[in-house]
Design a protein around this motif. Structure first.
Motif, PDB file in Angstrom:
ATOM      1  N   ASN A  94       0.593  -1.210  -0.249  1.00  0.00           N
ATOM      2  CA  ASN A  94      -0.455  -0.059   0.266  1.00  0.00           C
ATOM      3  C   ASN A  94       0.983   0.776   0.140  1.00  0.00           C
ATOM      4  O   ASN A  94       1.717   1.120   0.520  1.00  0.00           O
ATOM      5  CB  ASN A  94      -0.906   0.316   1.754  1.00  0.00           C
ATOM      6  N   ARG A  95       0.095   2.461  -0.327  1.00  0.00           N
ATOM      7  CA  ARG A  95       0.494   3.546  -0.937  1.00  0.00           C
ATOM      8  C   ARG A  95       0.219   4.589  -0.268  1.00  0.00           C
ATOM      9  O   ARG A  95      -0.856   4.819  -0.263  1.00  0.00           O
ATOM     10  CB  ARG A  95       1.365   4.077  -2.055  1.00  0.00           C
ATOM     11  N   ILE A  96       1.209   6.007   0.621  1.00  0.00           N
ATOM     12  CA  ILE A  96       0.751   7.161   1.016  1.00  0.00           C
ATOM     13  C   ILE A  96       1.049   8.325   0.633  1.00  0.00           C
ATOM     14  O   ILE A  96       2.618   7.671   0.067  1.00  0.00           O
ATOM     15  CB  ILE A  96       0.356   7.462   2.372  1.00  0.00           C
ATOM     16  N   ARG A  97       0.968   9.281   0.330  1.00  0.00           N
ATOM     17  CA  ARG A  97       1.466  10.333  -0.396  1.00  0.00           C
ATOM     18  C   ARG A  97       1.156  11.473   1.209  1.00  0.00           C
ATOM     19  O   ARG A  97      -0.427  11.870   1.160  1.00  0.00           O
ATOM     20  CB  ARG A  97       1.349  10.774  -1.617  1.00  0.00           C
ATOM     21  N   VAL A  98       1.764  12.002   1.361  1.00  0.00           N
ATOM     22  CA  VAL A  98       2.120  13.105   2.197  1.00  0.00           C
ATOM     23  C   VAL A  98       2.954  14.571   1.902  1.00  0.00           C
ATOM     24  O   VAL A  98       3.545  13.949   1.299  1.00  0.00           O
ATOM     25  CB  VAL A  98       2.557  12.763   3.371  1.00  0.00           C
ATOM     26  N   VAL A  99       1.878  15.679   2.065  1.00  0.00           N
ATOM     27  CA  VAL A  99       2.730  16.585   1.640  1.00  0.00           C
ATOM     28  C   VAL A  99       2.647  17.856   3.148  1.00  0.00           C
ATOM     29  O   VAL A  99       2.333  18.074   3.432  1.00  0.00           O
ATOM     30  CB  VAL A  99       2.233  17.828   0.279  1.00  0.00           C
ATOM     31  N   ARG A 100       3.983  18.405   2.595  1.00  0.00           N
ATOM     32  CA  ARG A 100       3.978  19.789   4.072  1.00  0.00           C
ATOM     33  C   ARG A 100       3.315  21.001   3.774  1.00  0.00           C
ATOM     34  O   ARG A 100       3.416  21.755   2.613  1.00  0.00           O
ATOM     35  CB  ARG A 100       5.487  20.157   3.820  1.00  0.00           C
ATOM     36  N   GLU A 101       2.765  21.298   4.538  1.00  0.00           N
ATOM     37  CA  GLU A 101       1.548  22.186   4.058  1.00  0.00           C
ATOM     38  C   GLU A 101       2.118  23.486   5.428  1.00  0.00           C
ATOM     39  O   GLU A 101       1.525  23.187   6.753  1.00  0.00           O
ATOM     40  CB  GLU A 101      -0.277  22.132   5.024  1.00  0.00           C
ATOM     41  N   GLY A 102       2.927  24.429   5.163  1.00  0.00           N
ATOM     42  CA  GLY A 102       3.377  25.542   6.503  1.00  0.00           C
ATOM     43  C   GLY A 102       4.513  24.444   7.447  1.00  0.00           C
ATOM     44  O   GLY A 102       5.054  23.984   6.819  1.00  0.00           O
ATOM     45  N   ALA A 103       3.701  24.381   8.320  1.00  0.00           N
ATOM     46  CA  ALA A 103       4.462  23.746   9.886  1.00  0.00           C
ATOM     47  C   ALA A 103       3.782  22.990   9.416  1.00  0.00           C
ATOM     48  O   ALA A 103       3.829  21.756  10.401  1.00  0.00           O
ATOM     49  CB  ALA A 103       4.670  24.881  10.869  1.00  0.00           C
ATOM     50  N   SER A 104       2.675  22.188   8.933  1.00  0.00           N
ATOM     51  CA  SER A 104       2.098  21.300   9.045  1.00  0.00           C
ATOM     52  C   SER A 104       2.194  19.713   8.018  1.00  0.00           C
ATOM     53  O   SER A 104       2.571  20.628   7.017  1.00  0.00           O
ATOM     54  CB  SER A 104       0.789  21.075   9.972  1.00  0.00           C
ATOM     55  N   TRP A 105       1.635  18.894   8.822  1.00  0.00           N
ATOM     56  CA  TRP A 105       2.075  17.088   7.048  1.00  0.00           C
ATOM     57  C   TRP A 105       0.458  17.014   6.768  1.00  0.00           C
ATOM     58  O   TRP A 105      -0.292  16.881   7.522  1.00  0.00           O
ATOM     59  CB  TRP A 105       2.602  16.158   7.523  1.00  0.00           C
ATOM     60  N   ARG A 106      -0.125  16.476   5.618  1.00  0.00           N
ATOM     61  CA  ARG A 106      -1.126  16.196   5.629  1.00  0.00           C
ATOM     62  C   ARG A 106      -0.874  15.003   4.386  1.00  0.00           C
ATOM     63  O   ARG A 106      -0.757  15.125   2.980  1.00  0.00           O
ATOM     64  CB  ARG A 106      -2.080  17.783   4.613  1.00  0.00           C
ATOM     65  N   TRP A 107      -1.907  13.930   4.592  1.00  0.00           N
ATOM     66  CA  TRP A 107      -2.040  12.844   3.989  1.00  0.00           C
ATOM     67  C   TRP A 107      -2.544  13.479   2.951  1.00  0.00           C
ATOM     68  O   TRP A 107      -3.610  14.477   2.488  1.00  0.00           O
ATOM     69  CB  TRP A 107      -2.918  11.714   4.044  1.00  0.00           C
ATOM     70  N   VAL A 108      -2.624  13.415   1.396  1.00  0.00           N
ATOM     71  CA  VAL A 108      -3.300  13.801   0.120  1.00  0.00           C
ATOM     72  C   VAL A 108      -3.614  12.313  -0.450  1.00  0.00           C
ATOM     73  O   VAL A 108      -4.801  12.400  -1.091  1.00  0.00           O
ATOM     74  CB  VAL A 108      -2.447  14.473  -0.750  1.00  0.00           C
ATOM     75  N   GLU A 109      -2.816  11.005  -0.047  1.00  0.00           N
ATOM     76  CA  GLU A 109      -2.845  10.001  -0.874  1.00  0.00           C
ATOM     77  C   GLU A 109      -3.417   9.105  -0.136  1.00  0.00           C
ATOM     78  O   GLU A 109      -1.955   8.760   0.869  1.00  0.00           O
ATOM     79  CB  GLU A 109      -2.570   9.957  -2.374  1.00  0.00           C
ATOM     80  N   PRO A 110      -3.969   8.124  -0.116  1.00  0.00           N
ATOM     81  CA  PRO A 110      -5.195   7.217  -0.403  1.00  0.00           C
ATOM     82  C   PRO A 110      -6.253   8.464  -0.210  1.00  0.00           C
ATOM     83  O   PRO A 110      -7.803   8.697  -0.879  1.00  0.00           O
ATOM     84  CB  PRO A 110      -5.660   6.108  -0.619  1.00  0.00           C
ATOM     85  N   VAL A 111      -6.647   8.809   1.256  1.00  0.00           N
ATOM     86  CA  VAL A 111      -7.153   9.881   1.656  1.00  0.00           C
ATOM     87  C   VAL A 111      -6.665  11.244   1.630  1.00  0.00           C
ATOM     88  O   VAL A 111      -5.562  11.194   2.197  1.00  0.00           O
ATOM     89  CB  VAL A 111      -8.276   8.983   2.647  1.00  0.00           C
ATOM     90  N   ASP A 112      -7.472  12.536   1.760  1.00  0.00           N
ATOM     91  CA  ASP A 112      -7.274  13.839   2.142  1.00  0.00           C
ATOM     92  C   ASP A 112      -7.036  13.585   3.585  1.00  0.00           C
ATOM     93  O   ASP A 112      -8.601  14.184   4.075  1.00  0.00           O
ATOM     94  CB  ASP A 112      -7.551  15.214   1.392  1.00  0.00           C
TER      95      ASP A 112
END
Length: 420
Positions: free
Chosen positions: A61-79
């Motif tokens: 399984n795979r996830i993708r996370v991106v940096r949003e300012g000072a925090s992190w957020r999953w964007v795949e497979p769910v937001d």
């Protein structure tokens, strides 16, 4: 020692000094030796702060996370929000890795293949860094890795131990995220007949505003509720299930300026566990425990403030007490209080008890006492009225017209402190 031996010692010392300087200044700074193995850092100058995104593949399984300012957020497979501290720790473990020289072995022999964990870091202006992770070495503290599609190498530390057990370990498990200090309203709505308490905060404290007239609410009880909402966690994520519509409980929190609101819904399952919906998740979750549901079921009087007044010792400025003809008006000074009776009176007030939220007689006749606490630019005041058949007294307080009971023991303690 003769002159010839002295010259030999000087010569040997010079040779030794040259060798030491060569080791210090000529050895590449990015490589270290451990026994007969040479280690080299893989980060090539990349830092955690430069990482803008990460793809992690684990157990197929795979996830993708991106940096949003000072925090992190999953964007795949769910937001959904991410568990930022754990992601930062994983990034540090990857960027701190040191790798040995290439090993002449088939990748599949050491667990490196299509099913291997893969961490791909997106690094601003430095290029991606892709690390495939194989088995741990049978001897030592190494894991087998590949950088991109490169040769098999051994890592100096076991990077496998830094991986999460499951991908959801890197997902924010709480139901809602909000700043505790900015919360100004909490509403509980029950599907049963237990009522729907509403708590609102102003400069005088927390109040049950669903009651008319409003009643002073317990600050500790409301803060416990807020903290329980903030720290209640999901045990299992049920993203495929739509958010709850027929919930047993709804609790809504409002904060900030302009006002933001987060609503959480709970429903008990046949096995007595609880499902919940909240803004941090697109569907339902199974809660790790039932503490929040238990707290929501507190009866009405359980939310009432039982303190006589809420003291803030570091903010106290002035104290005014009048009870049955005896008075005190004292100011805070650099050495304590201008009237020494203040210390004993404050103890009596701090431990004093009040009964709010229960049927209470209306004030009758002239007041028999008044207490004012000046602290932090605000004034908490209460007026003492007639005695009850039980020897307690009726009282009223600033901020509401609802009468309540001050226990006889509390007033006796205040009177004794005044008479000292």
């Amino acid at each position: 020692m003769d002159e010839r031996q002295s010259r030999w010692l000087v010569l040997l010392s010079a040779v030794l000094a040259v060798l030491v300087l060569g080791i210090v200044f000529l050895e590449p700074p990015t490589a270290e030796r451990d026994g007969d193995r040479r280690w080299e850092g893989i980060a090539d100058g990349r830092t955690v702060d430069q990482v803008t995104g990460m793809n992690l593949t684990l157990d197929g399984n795979r996830i993708r996370v991106v940096r949003e300012g000072a925090s992190w957020r999953w964007v795949e497979p769910v937001d959904v929000p991410a568990e930022g501290s754990r992601i930062d720790a994983l990034l540090r473990s990857v960027l701190d890795l040191q790798a040995g020289e290439p090993i002449d072995v088939l990748p599949e022999r050491v667990g490196l293949g299509d099913s291997s964990p893969v961490i791909a870091l997106e690094v601003a202006e430095r290029g991606d860094l892709v690390v495939r992770i194989g088995q741990d070495a049978p001897v030592g503290s190494a894991s087998y890795i590949q950088l991109g599609q490169g040769a098999v190498r051994a890592s100096r530390t076991r990077i496998r131990s830094a991986l999460p057990q499951t991908l959801t370990d890197l997902r924010e498990p709480t139901l809602a995220s909000f700043p505790r200090s900015e919360v100004k309203r909490v509403m509980i709505q029950a599907a049963s007949t237990l009522g729907s308490p509403i708590f609102e905060r102003d400069v005088l404290g927390w109040w049950r505003t669903d009651l008319d007239p409003r009643v002073k609410a317990s600050e500790s009880a409301v803060h416990t509720l807020i903290d329980t909402i903030r720290f209640t966690k999901a045990q299992t994520y049920l993203d495929a299930m739509p958010p709850l519509q027929d919930s047993d409980w709804i609790v809504a929190v409002s904060w900030g300026d302009p006002t933001e609101e987060a609503a959480i819904q709970l429903k008990q399952r046949p096995d007595a566990s609880w499902n919940a919906s909240g803004p941090n998740h697109p569907g339902q979750v199974l809660l790790a425990g039932g503490e929040l549901a238990e707290l929501l079921q507190v009866d009405g009087t359980g939310w009432a403030d039982t303190r006589l007044v809420g003291l803030r010792p570091t903010l106290l400025e002035r104290l005014v007490v009048r009870l049955d003809g005896v008075e005190l008006d004292t100011q805070r000074t650099a050495d304590g209080w201008s009237d020494p009776r203040a210390t004993a009176i404050l103890v009596a007030l701090e431990t004093g008890e009040a009964v709010r939220g229960s049927p209470t007689p209306a004030p009758n006749g002239p007041p028999s006492g008044r207490i004012e606490v000046h602290q932090g630019g605000e004034v908490l005041s209460l007026t003492v009225h007639q005695a009850t058949d039980a020897g307690d007294r009726v009282a009223t307080e600033a901020g509401t017209s609802a009468p309540y009971i001050v226990t006889s023991g509390t007033l006796q303690a205040v009177a004794e402190a005044l008479s000292q």
